[in-house]
Every structure is written in structure tokens, then in C-alpha cells.
Motif scaffolding. Sequence first.
Motif, short mmCIF file in Angstrom:
data_model
loop_
_atom_site.label_atom_id
_atom_site.label_comp_id
_atom_site.label_asym_id
_atom_site.label_seq_id
_atom_site.Cartn_x
_atom_site.Cartn_y
_atom_site.Cartn_z
N GLY A 98 11.91 8.85 -1.74
CA GLY A 98 10.46 8.76 -1.87
C GLY A 98 9.76 9.52 -0.75
N CYS A 99 10.29 9.45 0.46
CA CYS A 99 9.70 10.19 1.57
C CYS A 99 9.83 11.69 1.36
CB CYS A 99 10.36 9.78 2.89
SG CYS A 99 9.97 8.09 3.42
N ASP A 100 10.98 12.11 0.80
CA ASP A 100 11.16 13.53 0.52
C ASP A 100 10.14 14.02 -0.52
OD1 ASP A 100 13.21 13.60 2.31
OD2 ASP A 100 14.81 13.49 0.81
N ARG A 101 9.91 13.20 -1.55
CA ARG A 101 8.93 13.59 -2.58
C ARG A 101 7.53 13.67 -1.98
NH1 ARG A 101 12.07 9.98 -5.67
NH2 ARG A 101 10.54 8.30 -5.31
N THR A 102 7.18 12.70 -1.15
CA THR A 102 5.86 12.72 -0.54
C THR A 102 5.70 13.94 0.38
OG1 THR A 102 5.78 10.30 -0.60
CG2 THR A 102 4.26 11.41 0.90
N TYR A 103 6.75 14.26 1.09
CA TYR A 103 6.71 15.43 1.98
C TYR A 103 6.46 16.70 1.15
CZ TYR A 103 8.37 18.70 5.61
OH TYR A 103 8.47 19.71 6.52
N LEU A 152 -0.18 6.17 2.03
CA LEU A 152 1.24 5.86 2.11
C LEU A 152 1.52 4.36 2.15
CD1 LEU A 152 2.44 8.53 4.73
CD2 LEU A 152 2.20 8.74 2.26
N HIS A 153 0.52 3.56 1.80
CA HIS A 153 0.69 2.11 1.88
C HIS A 153 1.86 1.63 1.01
CE1 HIS A 153 -0.30 -2.10 2.29
NE2 HIS A 153 -0.34 -2.22 0.96
N VAL A 197 6.92 11.76 7.77
CA VAL A 197 6.43 10.98 6.64
C VAL A 197 6.97 9.55 6.73
CG1 VAL A 197 6.48 10.75 4.13
CG2 VAL A 197 6.19 13.00 5.18
N ARG A 198 8.21 9.41 7.08
CA ARG A 198 8.79 8.07 7.19
C ARG A 198 8.11 7.25 8.27
NH1 ARG A 198 14.99 9.38 8.00
NH2 ARG A 198 15.14 7.09 8.04
N ASP A 231 1.61 2.52 7.54
CA ASP A 231 0.65 2.54 6.42
C ASP A 231 -0.44 3.58 6.64
OD1 ASP A 231 2.06 0.52 5.21
OD2 ASP A 231 0.77 -1.09 5.99
N ALA A 232 -0.04 4.75 7.07
CA ALA A 232 -1.02 5.78 7.38
C ALA A 232 -1.58 6.42 6.12
CB ALA A 232 -0.38 6.85 8.26
N ILE A 233 -2.76 7.04 6.30
CA ILE A 233 -3.37 7.87 5.26
C ILE A 233 -3.22 9.31 5.72
CG2 ILE A 233 -5.52 8.49 4.10
CD1 ILE A 233 -6.43 5.61 4.48
N VAL A 234 -2.65 10.15 4.86
CA VAL A 234 -2.42 11.56 5.20
C VAL A 234 -3.39 12.43 4.41
CG1 VAL A 234 -0.72 13.41 5.32
CG2 VAL A 234 0.01 11.04 5.61
N VAL A 235 -4.08 13.32 5.14
CA VAL A 235 -5.05 14.22 4.53
C VAL A 235 -4.53 15.64 4.64
CG1 VAL A 235 -7.41 15.07 4.55
CG2 VAL A 235 -6.94 12.68 5.16
#
Length: 860
Positions: A787-792, A777-778, A688-689, A695-699
Motif C-alpha cells: 500500500g505504501c508503494d502504491r501511494t508513493y 494517509l489516515h 510514505v510509511r 496520519d499525515a496529509i500529503v500535498v
Amino acid sequence: MAGFALSIVPNSPSFSGLTPLRREAVLLHRDRWSRRSYDSRPHRGAAAALTASSLAAAAIRCRPGGQHQLRAVASSAPPVEANEASSALLSDAWEQALHGREGSVWTEPELFTEFLDSLNSTQESEGSRPVRFERVSSAHDDAQEVLLYVPGIDFAGAFAAQQFRGLASAGFELWRCYVGPEDRTPFLRMVDCLEAWVRSQVAAGRKVLLLGESFGGLLSLAVALRLGSGQLKGLVLVNPATSFGRTIWPLLGRVLAAIPVGGLPPRVPSKGMAELLQDLNERAMQSPYPYLGGMALMATVADGSQLSRIASRIATTLIDQQARGHADLDQAVDPLVESFLGYPENLAKLLPPETVRFRLRAWLRDGCESVDSELRLSRGPSLPPTLLLFSDSDRLLDSAREAERLRPLLAARCGDKLLKVTELEGSGHAPLDERVNLAKLIQESPIFAPPKQPDYVRDYEPPSLEKLEEGSANIEPIATIVSPVFCSRSSESNPRRFGLSGVPDPAEVGRPVIFVGNHQLLALDLGPLVREFLIEKGFAPRGLAHPVNFPGFAEEMLRSSEPGERSGLLDFVGGPFELRAAARASQRAVEILLGEHGKSSRRGMSRRLRRTRREAEGAERGQLGIGENFGLGDGFAKWGAVPVTPRNFFSLLKRKEAVLLFPGGAREACHGKGEKYKLFWPSKTDFVRLAARFDAIVVPFGSVGSADNVVIGERPKVEAGSQNMLAVRGGGLLPVSEALQEPPRFPSVSPRLPPATQAASGLGDRFYYSFGAPVDLHALDPRDKAGCDRTYAQLKTAVEGEIDFLLQARTRDPYRDFIQRQLLERVLALEGPEPRQIAAGPLKGGIVRSCGRRAPSFKL
């Protein structure tokens, strides 16, 4: 300027001082050249001058010490042109020996006589070194690589003479080493001599290659193990005798050396064939060793092709003699035929019984034990780039089996990429004849052509329409059974729709897109998924796949995990070397008779290595096998997959490509009983980091169906201390590398019966895929660990949500029922396949005609 030819006058003191046998050799040498005619053309004149010098050299070599008296007579032959002399590839002695010949001891017995009487007695040993070294090339050039040829147990080098011109013309400064039959230098002293010679060349700034054949291969390997990779440019082994201790020859060789040998008088020219045959019979009765031992050696060293060429040469000579009217057995025998029939005695001169006994024990036995003990060490000196050549029809040693034994041992010392093993088809123990282009094999080996490391990220090219059609037809049998269903949505506020219209295209958004989901059982979900992307979206997401999917990576993993050579029971028990070798040979014979030689893990390993090589060759040719669809085996790599490494993941994101990532890796694809559709994601969130950095988009997406077609058993348990050959060690970007810490352990599976229904799983259950709302993730700072942990955690929850949605939605699909769905699709198939138009990408507008017609699904 008049030229001069040197001639030996039979009544001169120089001639009368020779022994009868050597006088005969001089006369035969002169008569052979006198039968050849030369005209006045320049190259013929040069040949005549060379003939004269060759004759003179023969006389000098045959004269046993003292002053050599030569008489010069005027000759009309023009001198050798300067440019012709300078263009000679080999030294004068070798040009004379090979002039007008192919260089084959099998068809030119007089060449064998050259080795016995002249070539191996013209050089003196250097100081106290018992091994003699001779430059075969015509000139010294510091810019050339030095290639030292180390011969077999004869240690004369006659059997490789056909390769000398080719090696010299390829740019090598060719040398050879040899000792006489009377030499009694032990193996380790031989190693010392070669090591000292190589070091002296390296100290002079030269690059040295060792070329060892048979025993020379054993000796060269011992020298290379002592010198290490820093001192040698390369190592070439041709049927190395490292397998001597696993054959019957240690015992059989001593038996042959015990055959009586008597003193034979010098041979005199026979007056006819009948007299020659009678003389040979009497000599064989008087001294059996040359004929029994020599014929046994020829029968095992020469292959069928070489023996047939000998027979053909003799038959042709006899036919020519008959055509000239000399068919009577009382007529004079052609010298060529007489030379062929003298082969056994010539071999006995080169390898007399006492020499054979010494070399079997002090060279081969001691050499094998020394090299084997070194190779068994887990750590040792590294080897230079190595080329191993083996014959598939070797009747003297089992070179093919020995090559498989040596392969992992050599690879452990020089590296898998710097080892090349090549089979010489149809060749015997002495394969270096005109059928082999040795110079080309060396130049194309890792010694001079290091293998190019494939760049899976940059080398990938989108498939052509023909390749896409081929891959689609290959996956269609699976798709026909599982009838895949796809749905997606472009945002949380938008409803799901069938198809992939909600999936972002990295080319349109100008940013990398990462598809993160769960891995279905045995990765059977990949084929239908990649095909649908190529047709509907015009691109294939670049999968981060386990290295087992890539032949080069898989082969290296298998070899590096293969255990090294270990001492067997016979080595611990001890006993005479000859008896241990006979016991190993007997054990091998029993295994072959019982068909058990392929049951060992090492043999199974070798079969897997051969299979990965065949897959790699098929990939290079662009072929798709029956099991190579979009997502199985090496087929996935053909459609954009890359080995899962941090560097590859970084490169794909930097190139703004679509990436397919399964954080659960092989553990998820090989889940066991009671683990269906459970995520096995690592605890760390590094991907995620890195995605946020670009600035990737994750689907997030989920898929179900594969595990419902089978009954899953328990996963194999890992025993304490065991090592899985497919485990990948090392740290790095996680979970890209952490997922590989759990090696594939495939569970047992069996078809689930009865077939699937709308409410129950079973054989033929449908595959469902659902792509959730993209996560941008922009705004995420890659340095914000919280924040990366929450997104993960958000992504993991989203994937689990897509899986739950599919498990519930499929119960509303009436055509989940396998029988009902198959009946409908068979009716629809009466209209033929459904042509599908490619919606985007470089193949936009193209038609794929191999897609079957699918039954509808649940309502959205």
C-alpha cells in the motif's frame, strides 16, 4: 608581636662570598626597594614585609652554595596579616618576583633577571627526569584542574608571566616546566618526561590541561598525540612551532649561532650614559653574538606594540631623569635604562650559541618531523578538546598560515566541534601580554564550554513582522523578474484557484502536512514559494534542506573531506632539513609575490570555511545579506528549514508541522542538459510509511520556470576514485538520506536569449506553482508495504501531472511574454508597491509593503 626584616650587610661574610656580578644584583635589588616608600597602612606593611623576604630570598639565591649568613635586624614594619598571606594566588617565589610588577619582560627587564638568576634555579629535577616542574600557584587543591605551561625554545617561561595571576585566579592549579641553558635532552626524551608527569597527575585523580607556546606548542602537541584524549582535559596551542620546517629559520638560526661569542667580564655600574654607550660598543665588538643574535630575536619575536612600549618606558625614564636635573651624559644612568640596554646579554645567557644549535636540531627539527609524520597518518590517537591561538602579525613564524594548515589536521583528531581557532589581532610571536585574557579564552573554548548542538526543529521561531518585511524586500528583485503565479485546489472535485486557499493548514487539521514536489534548477523556486506561504497562509513549511545550507554542517563536511597532510616532493627527495625548510620558505615567498598562494584547493577550501563562519555569525545576529533570501544559502534556515536527516523529519511530523520535501534532492536541483522537469525520486518509499504512521496529509505540487530562463550545460563528470566534498554518506530514512548520496554537481548555465514569449522559453520566463489535491494517509497502514508503494507511485504521478498542467497552461498566459509583462508591471508600479495583508497565523492582519504588483495570468 614585633616583625623582623632580613637585610644583607655589605661587609658580612655572606656578601663577600658572592661573585661581583651577584653582589651587584643584590645591591641593585636592595636599592630598588629602598627607593619605594611605605606608610603604616596594613597593605603597605604587608608589602614592606614581603620586600624584606624578597631581599633575603635574593641573597639566598645569589649565594653559590655553602652556608648563607643572614643578619636579622629589628623592624617596625608589621607582619603580614594571615588573611593577606592566604589570599596570595601564586607561590612565595612568584609573589616575590611579580610583586609590584606587571609581569612583562618587555617593560620590566629586572623580571628577566629574576628568571636568569633565581626562578629557574630553585627547583631540583625529579629523580632522573631532566625536565623540572614547578607549581606556580600558591596552594595545591585536588578539585582544581592542573594547567601545565610549556614554554618556547628558551624553555624558561618569562614571556607568559603576565598571564600567571589571571590563570591562577580563574581556578587553575598552575604549573610550569623548564630546563637550564646547559640541558641537552633530546625531543623524544622531553616528550617522555612530560608524558610521565601528566600520567602521574592523572593517576592521582587530577584533570590536566597542556598550554604550549611556540616550541612548547610543538612539544605539547607531541605529548597529546601520545597520550590521546582519555588522559588530557584539554590542549591549548599558542603559535605552535610546527611550521618551523617551512621557514628560513633552520638555516638562518645556524648562521646566527655561528656568530663569534667572546668571554665578557662582569658588567660594572656605569658612571654616565656616555660611559655606558662606550662600554656597550666595546662589549659588542668583543662578543658580537649577544647583540646581533639578541637583537635579531627581539626584532622578530616582539611585535610593534611591545617594541613601542619598550621605547616608551626608556623615553619616560630619561625624561624623568632630565626633569630631576640629570640630563648630562656624565651623570649616573638610571638602573632601569641600564637594564634595558642589557637585554641582549641576558638573552645570550638564556640562549647561548651552543644551546641554540642543539635546540634547533634536537628540539625543533626532530620535533617537527616527529609531529608531522604523526599528523599525516590517516588514523591515529584522538586529541582532547583543543584551542589553537595564532597571531596575525607573527614575524618569526607564519602562524596565521600554519593555523589554516593545522585546522583540518587537528579537527580530524579531536572533532570539528571540539576545536576552536582564534586569531590574536595585532600580536606577534609572543602574544601573552596584558592585551590577551588567556584564562577567559580557555574558559570559553570547547575545553570548558562545549558548543551547543543547534536543534533546528525546536529552536525555530516564526519571524516577526519586521523580519518578514526584510525578507520580502530581499526576495522582491527575483520576484520582479519571474512574476510568480500560484494556484491550488482543495480536492479532486474542486477546481483550481489562484492562490493557496486549497492548501491545508496543519494547525487547523491538527495533523502534519507534507508538501511533496519537484525541485527546480538551482533551488531558485524556494524564495517566492516561502514568502507566499508566510503572507497568505501565515506559516512557512519546514523545508528538509541539504546540509550545505547550514554553516555548521557545511563547515564540518568541508573539513572532513579535506585531505590530510601529505608528504611533498622535498620529503621524498630527502636532503638536509635546513635546506628543505629554506626551499619551502622560498616557494612560499614566490607564491606570495606572484599572487598564486590563493589558487590551491586547500586555500580555496579555507576561504569557503571562512565564508560559512561569516554566514553563521550573520545568522546569529539575525541579519539578511543580499544573497540570503527565503531560499538561498543560509537564508532558508532562517525561515524554518532543517538539515535533511531522519531524526529531523520524524520530529517535525511528531510536532504536527508543515514539511516541505523534495525527494529528488540535490540531483533534481542540479539536473543537466535534457533533464528539465524530470523527477529523480529514489526507488524506496520510506517517507510514505513514516508519514502514514503520523496520519499525515500529503500535498503533491509541481513548479516550472527556473530551467527555462537559462541554457543548461552538461553536469560535471565524476572521475573514478574522486570524492565530492558535499556527498553525505550513511543510511537511514529514505529518500531523506538516499537523496544525499548524490552530491551536488552544479551544471554550467548561461542566460537564455532572446527573452521569453508566450510560446517560447527565454530569459525572464515566469515561475508557476500548482498544488494538487491533498492525499490523506489516515487509512494507510504503515506496515502495508504494498500500500505504501502504491501511494508513493500515486504521489509521484500526481507531481508529474501538476508539472504537465503548468507547462500547458502557461502557453495560455499572455503575460508570460517578458517584455509585455514588464511593461505592464512597470505601469502598475507607478502606484507604488501593493500592500498585502497577512491572512493567518501569529502575524494575522499585519501588512507587508514590499510586494510588487503582478500582471494577471492564464484563465482557470
